[in-house]
Write an enzyme that holds these catalytic residues in place. Structure first.
Site, PDB file in Angstrom:
ATOM      1  CB  CYS A 107      -0.977  -0.038   1.170  1.00 14.87           C
ATOM      2  SG  CYS A 107      -2.387   1.084   0.989  1.00 14.87           S
ATOM      3  CG  HIS A 160      -2.958  -3.609   3.332  1.00 13.13           C
ATOM      4  ND1 HIS A 160      -1.852  -3.068   3.956  1.00 13.13           N
ATOM      5  CD2 HIS A 160      -3.722  -2.560   2.956  1.00 13.13           C
ATOM      6  CE1 HIS A 160      -1.953  -1.756   3.967  1.00 13.13           C
ATOM      7  NE2 HIS A 160      -3.066  -1.419   3.360  1.00 13.13           N
ATOM      8  CD  GLU A 191       0.321  -5.632   5.205  1.00 15.11           C
ATOM      9  OE1 GLU A 191       0.004  -4.453   5.428  1.00 15.11           O
ATOM     10  OE2 GLU A 191       0.374  -6.119   4.060  1.00 15.11           O
TER      11      GLU A 191
END
Length: 284
Positions: A104, A198, A200
């Protein structure tokens, strides 16, 4: 033992606000994900956008096996001291030759540091999920996206996007909302792999992010009212607790690429797997 540096570009106030809602800053959350994926690695956090932080020279950064850049409310097109410090840090990462990965805002920082441009998205944003991401011809052959199907969804929440890639960049994936969803950048001595989404984040964190930005989502026309945002966040939160539940997947229109933790983290896993093959002169 591998040594990873996680650079979080949130301001101290932003980190405190995120901890109040989720219990962790973006960097702390990212570090936990890496601990789960790379057992035994030494993980160090830094805040390069903060005033008064120790600087990282290319020589110091060269002691790490990889650098990870987190998401953030930072807008890299704003000429502020925080942005200038963050871009200087990323240029030092490129100069060090240390392989880097970003999500991002982390992608946007790398783009701007290498000479590209980032902008606010005109009359649109992605919130919750980035839908129908498709690899480019180059992306289908790139190890960052190994194992991804022809099209996939991913957790996402952003109102900024890459406007122009820098010289030395290869576009790897995009979708109908944002042309740049995955990219490789070769700049100075470094190689950066990044995604606009994202990988993660957990689904629970996405639900919290939607709740935090409910008013903005209504203003953007993505929901009729904040109650609608809450309803959607509740379904995402429920899927976080029971990712195999078919009824929840059906309500959200997602499959295992997004619901399953390992599949959601594909790009990070591919980057970690590729680290031994990325040399410090910028060649894969």
């Amino acid at each position: 033992m591998q040594r990873f540096l996680v650079a979080e570009s949130e301001s101290p106030d932003d980190r405190a606000a995120r901890r109040a809602h989720t219990g962790q800053s973006s960097g702390e959350s990212y570090a936990d994900t890496l601990r789960q994926m790379a057992a035994g690695a030494e993980i160090i956090l830094c805040q390069p956008a903060d005033a008064g932080q120790p600087g990282f020279s290319p020589e110091k950064l060269g002691a790490f096996d990889a650098v990870f850049l987190t998401g953030s409310p930072l807008h890299v097109y704003d000429d502020t001291p925080e942005v200038r410090r963050q871009l200087a840090f990323m240029r030092a990462v490129f100069a060090s030759g240390t392989p880097s990965f970003g999500s991002c805002a982390g992608l946007q920082v790398a783009v701007a540091a290498a000479g590209g441009r980032v902008r606010a998205m005109p009359e649109r944003m992605e919130a919750g999920f980035s839908r129908r991401i498709v690899a480019t011809e180059a992306g289908r052959e790139h190890p960052l996206l190994a194992g991804r199907p022809a099209t996939w969804d991913a957790p996402a929440i952003h109102g900024d996007e890459v406007e122009e890639l820098p010289e030395g960049a290869t576009l790897l994936a995009g979708n109908a909302v944002t042309r740049v969803q995955a990219v490789e950048i070769r700049h100075d001595k470094g190689v950066f792999w990044g995604v606009q989404y994202h990988p993660e984040l957990s689904l629970g964190e996405i639900a919290i992010a939607l709740r935090r930005q409910a008013a903005r989502l209504v203003e953007a026309g993505l929901a009729e009212d904040e109650g609608e945002v809450e309803e959607r966040a509740g379904v995402i939160e429920a899927l976080h607790g029971d990712p195999a539940r078919r009824s929840l997947r059906w309500r959200l229109g997602v499959d295992g690429e997004l619901a399953d933790t390992d599949a959601r983290r594909t790009e990070i896993a591919n980057f970690l797997r590729a680290l031994p093959t990325i040399d410090r002169r910028g060649a894969r």
